[in-house]
Design an enzyme around this catalytic site. Structure first.
Site, PDB file in Angstrom:
ATOM      1  N   ASP A  73       0.830  -1.208   0.000  1.00  0.00           N
ATOM      2  CA  ASP A  73       0.000   0.000   0.000  1.00  0.00           C
ATOM      3  C   ASP A  73       0.862   1.254   0.000  1.00  0.00           C
ATOM      4  O   ASP A  73       2.004   1.229   0.459  1.00  0.00           O
ATOM      5  CB  ASP A  73      -0.824   0.091   1.296  1.00  0.00           C
ATOM      6  CG  ASP A  73      -1.773  -1.045   1.442  1.00  0.00           C
ATOM      7  OD1 ASP A  73      -2.158  -1.623   0.423  1.00  0.00           O
ATOM      8  OD2 ASP A  73      -2.119  -1.334   2.604  1.00  0.00           O
TER       9      ASP A  73
HETATM   10  N1  URA Z   1      -1.370  -5.867   3.939  1.00  0.00           N
HETATM   11  C1  URA Z   1      -1.754  -4.574   3.952  1.00  0.00           C
HETATM   12  O1  URA Z   1      -2.747  -4.250   4.564  1.00  0.00           O
HETATM   13  N2  URA Z   1      -1.024  -3.690   3.285  1.00  0.00           N
HETATM   14  C2  URA Z   1       0.093  -4.000   2.608  1.00  0.00           C
HETATM   15  O2  URA Z   1       0.723  -3.122   2.007  1.00  0.00           O
HETATM   16  C3  URA Z   1       0.480  -5.338   2.595  1.00  0.00           C
HETATM   17  C4  URA Z   1      -0.268  -6.253   3.268  1.00  0.00           C
END
Ligand code: URA
Length: 244
Positions: free
Chosen positions: A105
């Site tokens: 993310d």
């Molecule tokens: N889980 C999440 O919530 N975000 C990420 O970037 C990776 C795994």
């Protein structure tokens, strides 16, 4: 030797195999001047001329494998309509087209692999290979053992129940806790959604391990090339999971 068009595009570093399939379906790919929208189409890389958006695609023989400590505030997509910073902006010295293996993310930090080897990316991200990914999550509130157990055994999310996870409470603060969580699925915002489901939202999230590869001493924003041994061992993990 003939290979599937999407595999050729992935090997050439155009995009991951799945994203290459989307390019084909969107009518952006032509073989010898003819637009191809059928996914099973096979081509001979020695004889056929493949173009994407009218640009000729050649397979880059040299493969690159990079481990980056992604900072928060960078996107893992190669294009962003909102003009946000991209992880590839951090790899200024790399002249070839490389792309992230899976995604993190915008706000998540930590270990991200990038490559121009489509097979490597495919093997590491395919859900059937169940490659483990470990995260350190700083979360709001202190979780009960019962909450942690729910995360371990599987919790219902909007897209179905999660598989089992390894979950350990590392540190209790005043109003927050640090949890180490290892999952082998790669659903969108999965860790954040799992903690939201037990009403303890994630405040900070960092990926520290993929398969048997640790983030190690890489500073935020820094990257390094993987050694051939590291590449081999990651590939071995993913292909071993194919065996019964
Ligand atoms: N889980 C999440 O919530 N975000 C990420 O970037 C990776 C795994």
């Amino acid at each position: 030797m003939e290979i599937r068009l999407q595999k050729f595009l992935a090997q050439a570093g155009v995009a991951s195999r799945r994203a290459s399939e989307e390019l084909i379906l969107a009518g952006k790919v032509a073989v010898n001047g003819q637009t191809v929208t059928k996914l099973g189409t096979k081509i001979d890389p020695e004889k056929d001329l493949v173009t994407v958006n009218k640009k000729v695609i050649k397979v880059e023989k040299q493969k690159f494998y990079i481990a980056l400590n992604k900072p928060a505030g960078y996107i893992t997509s190669l294009k962003d309509p909102q003009g946000r910073k991209k992880v590839t902006d951090l790899l200024k010295d790399i002249q070839v087209r490389i792309y992230p293996v899976g995604r993190l993310d915008y706000e998540t930090e930590g270990l991200l692999l990038l490559t121009n080897d489509g097979d490597f990316a495919y093997n590491l991200t395919h859900p059937k290979h169940k490659i483990k990914k470990t995260y350190l999550a700083q979360v709001q509130g202190i979780q009960s053992e019962n909450d942690l157990q729910k995360l371990r055994t599987g919790i219902m999310l909007s897209d179905g129940p999660t598989a089992t996870a390894e979950v350990n409470l590392l540190k209790k603060g005043k109003n927050t806790a640090t949890i180490k969580i290892t999952i082998h699925e790669g659903r969108n915002r999965q860790v954040r959604r799992m903690f939201e489901a037990i009403n303890h939202p994630v405040l900070h999230l960092k990926r520290v391990r993929i398969g048997n590869l640790d983030l190690g001493a890489l500073k935020v924003g820094e990257y390094r090339f993987l050694t051939p041994l590291e590449v081999q061992s990651l590939l071995k993990m993913s292909t071993n999971s194919d065996k019964p």
